[in-house]
Design a protein around this motif. Structure first.
Motif, mmCIF file in Angstrom:
data_model
loop_
_atom_site.group_PDB
_atom_site.id
_atom_site.type_symbol
_atom_site.label_atom_id
_atom_site.label_comp_id
_atom_site.label_asym_id
_atom_site.label_seq_id
_atom_site.Cartn_x
_atom_site.Cartn_y
_atom_site.Cartn_z
ATOM 1 N N LEU A 100 0.831 -1.201 0.000
ATOM 2 C CA LEU A 100 0.000 0.000 0.000
ATOM 3 C C LEU A 100 0.864 1.249 0.000
ATOM 4 O O LEU A 100 0.599 2.211 -0.751
ATOM 5 C CB LEU A 100 -0.914 -0.011 1.226
ATOM 6 C CG LEU A 100 -1.766 1.236 1.464
ATOM 7 C CD1 LEU A 100 -2.727 1.494 0.320
ATOM 8 C CD2 LEU A 100 -2.542 1.101 2.792
ATOM 9 N N GLY A 151 2.292 1.942 -3.432
ATOM 10 C CA GLY A 151 1.289 2.498 -4.323
ATOM 11 C C GLY A 151 0.988 3.950 -4.012
ATOM 12 O O GLY A 151 0.813 4.779 -4.932
ATOM 13 N N ARG A 163 1.859 7.410 -6.573
ATOM 14 C CA ARG A 163 0.830 8.380 -6.926
ATOM 15 C C ARG A 163 1.111 9.740 -6.310
ATOM 16 O O ARG A 163 0.824 10.783 -6.912
ATOM 17 C CB ARG A 163 -0.539 7.842 -6.498
ATOM 18 C CG ARG A 163 -0.980 6.625 -7.310
ATOM 19 C CD ARG A 163 -2.099 5.868 -6.619
ATOM 20 N NE ARG A 163 -2.597 4.751 -7.409
ATOM 21 C CZ ARG A 163 -2.017 3.558 -7.484
ATOM 22 N NH1 ARG A 163 -0.882 3.329 -6.817
ATOM 23 N NH2 ARG A 163 -2.537 2.600 -8.209
ATOM 24 N N ASP A 213 -7.393 -1.063 -2.207
ATOM 25 C CA ASP A 213 -6.795 -1.645 -3.409
ATOM 26 C C ASP A 213 -6.344 -0.563 -4.389
ATOM 27 O O ASP A 213 -6.567 0.631 -4.177
ATOM 28 C CB ASP A 213 -7.744 -2.645 -4.075
ATOM 29 C CG ASP A 213 -9.033 -2.024 -4.590
ATOM 30 O OD1 ASP A 213 -9.020 -0.843 -4.998
ATOM 31 O OD2 ASP A 213 -10.069 -2.721 -4.591
ATOM 32 N N SER A 214 -5.721 -1.005 -5.466
ATOM 33 C CA SER A 214 -5.126 -0.083 -6.430
ATOM 34 C C SER A 214 -6.174 0.806 -7.096
ATOM 35 O O SER A 214 -5.949 2.007 -7.309
ATOM 36 C CB SER A 214 -4.360 -0.883 -7.489
ATOM 37 O OG SER A 214 -3.750 -0.025 -8.426
ATOM 38 N N ASP A 215 -7.321 0.225 -7.434
ATOM 39 C CA ASP A 215 -8.372 1.025 -8.067
ATOM 40 C C ASP A 215 -8.882 2.107 -7.126
ATOM 41 O O ASP A 215 -9.158 3.242 -7.548
ATOM 42 C CB ASP A 215 -9.528 0.120 -8.493
ATOM 43 C CG ASP A 215 -9.168 -0.792 -9.661
ATOM 44 O OD1 ASP A 215 -8.173 -0.487 -10.362
ATOM 45 O OD2 ASP A 215 -9.865 -1.803 -9.852
ATOM 46 N N LEU A 267 -7.169 3.487 -4.709
ATOM 47 C CA LEU A 267 -6.107 4.485 -4.641
ATOM 48 C C LEU A 267 -6.168 5.430 -5.840
ATOM 49 O O LEU A 267 -6.004 6.650 -5.702
ATOM 50 C CB LEU A 267 -4.739 3.809 -4.594
ATOM 51 C CG LEU A 267 -4.095 3.562 -3.238
ATOM 52 C CD1 LEU A 267 -2.733 2.912 -3.422
ATOM 53 C CD2 LEU A 267 -3.965 4.845 -2.426
ATOM 54 N N ASP A 268 -6.419 4.868 -7.014
ATOM 55 C CA ASP A 268 -6.527 5.701 -8.215
ATOM 56 C C ASP A 268 -7.646 6.718 -8.079
ATOM 57 O O ASP A 268 -7.494 7.896 -8.447
ATOM 58 C CB ASP A 268 -6.771 4.824 -9.448
ATOM 59 C CG ASP A 268 -5.523 4.082 -9.926
ATOM 60 O OD1 ASP A 268 -4.410 4.526 -9.577
ATOM 61 O OD2 ASP A 268 -5.677 3.077 -10.624
#
Length: 431
Positions: free
Chosen positions: A336, A339, A343, A409-411, A413-414
């Motif tokens: 985490l 990631g 970003r 999750d990554s999505d 975070l996006d």
């Protein structure tokens, strides 16, 4: 019908909407109106593995059928015993330092800090009674610190509008300057001077590595280590407030580990139950406990609350501790953190932002604006902006920070960082 609830840190006169959350799972909150929110701040920094974690929920349900509440003065129960043993096993350790071997339960971070202060002052009081030391009453604090909203905790925190109404009740403290990059020597010199002053201090209390409510200010592990060493050299107790920094937030279980520091007293709360129920603990070394150990009842440690070591809360904590022992939580945090770092780096290149900073699963960045004060209308406007985009964030003035559950999750975070970029476009006033 208007709700009778008086919400914390809420100015009801502004008429801001107060959404109703009806359920939660993982990093997602579900609202009454059908919308969902990504919880970007762990619901005020408490939720670690995710909302309604099945192992913790199952432990709560089982314990509720066996023992709910028990007076903890003179009685004990298995969940508390298990949690206390685990805390001692997991607490920071270092060669040549006394271990944190005693656990005193309470029910909130503020209370855990109050207990820490009372332990420290009680230690010096009892040593004075034994003729082993002169009395000591003065507490040293780190500039911009925050330790809670009870009277003692407010006294050792930064003074400002949030505690001005109660200023007559707050006791005086000695303040050490925050170790800004390049000025760490000023902090250590000030601490050295305070520890050798004619009125010798009883203790120094710090938030290790990250000052949360003070603006997510980060300082180096070497500074924490040097502050602890100065205190040890002058026999000043070192108190670590790990209420926010504990339970993996900084990338290690406790922030003190990164500096190899074992405090004399350590306060923990928030993530101790994974965020499911309120519980706190104050850990102390044997010398703190021994100073209160006596056949004289007048020297016992006079502190408690009705719900000290509540059995259901302790069962939740025991399940959380089992997750830490049996699962790769630090691995999830590392992923985490990576990631978030990627970003955050991209966001930092925008002229709308400045001062990006991160430690573990805590990240913060400042929005460039002239309206940056704590009481500016920027923070509530940003909160509403993020709410409209399905994200729970609670900026500190112009500081936007993330402290999400480790299951994010990554999505997700996006989505959060896309909203941050949009906030920069909408609110920043670059030079």
């Amino acid at each position: 019908m208007t709700s009778p609830i008086w919400h914390p840190f809420t100015q009801h006169g502004l008429g801001e909407p107060i959404p109703k959350v009806v359920r939660a799972q993982g990093a997602v909150l579900h609202l009454e109106d059908g919308r969902t929110l990504i919880d970007g701040i762990s619901s005020w920094w408490v939720t670690t593995h995710g909302h309604c974690h099945p192992r913790i929920a199952a432990a709560i349900a089982a314990q509720a059928q066996a023992l709910d509440q028990l007076i903890f003065a003179g009685y004990t129960h298995d969940p508390a015993e298990e949690v206390a043993r685990s805390l001692v096993e997991l607490a920071p350790r270092a060669e040549g330092r006394d271990a944190l071997s005693r656990v005193f339960f309470s029910d909130s971070g503020s209370t855990a800090v109050e207990v820490a202060l009372k332990m420290a002052l009680g230690y010096w009081h009892n040593r004075a009674l034994d003729g082993l030391s002169a009395p000591r009453h003065r507490i040293l604090v780190l500039e911009h610190g925050y330790h809670g909203d009870t009277i003692g905790a407010m006294s050792i925190g930064e003074r400002g509008v949030y505690n001005a109404a109660w200023a007559p009740l707050l006791f005086d403290v000695g303040t050490i300057p925050f170790p800004h990059p390049g000025r760490e020597g000023e902090t250590l010199a000030a601490l050295e001077a305070a520890c050798t002053a004619p009125e010798k201090p009883a203790a120094l209390i710090v938030e290790p590595l990250v000052l949360g409510a003070g603006g997510m200010l980060i300082y180096a592990p070497a500074v924490l280590r040097d502050m602890a060493a100065i205190c040890a050299r002058h026999d000043v107790l070192f108190i670590a407030d790990e209420v926010m920094t504990g339970w993996g937030r900084t990338g290690t279980l406790f922030a003190c580990e990164q500096a190899g520091v074992v405090p004399d007293i350590m306060a923990v709360a928030k993530g101790i139950t994974g965020g499911a129920l309120p519980l706190a603990a104050t850990l102390a070394t044997s010398r703190i406990f021994d100073a209160h150990y006596s056949t004289d009842r007048a020297r016992l440690f006079y502190h408690s609350s009705s719900y000290t070591a509540n059995a259901i809360a302790c069962a939740a904590a025991a399940a959380n501790l089992a997750i830490w022992r049996e699962e790769d939580v630090l691995g999830r945090i590392a992923a985490l953190s990576q990631g978030m770092a990627q970003r955050l780096s991209a966001l930092a290149g925008r002229p709308a932002f400045e001062n990006p900073r991160q430690l573990g699963a805590i990240a913060a960045i400042d929005l460039v604006t002239a309206d940056a004060g704590y009481l500016s209308d920027l923070a509530p406007r940003l909160r509403a902006f993020f709410l409209d985009r399905g994200i729970l964030l609670r900026p500190l003035g112009n500081t936007i920070y993330l402290m999400p559950p480790y299951c994010l999750d990554s999505d997700q975070l996006d989505l959060i960082f896309a909203a941050l970029a949009q906030a920069g476009d909408a609110f920043a006033i670059p030079a």
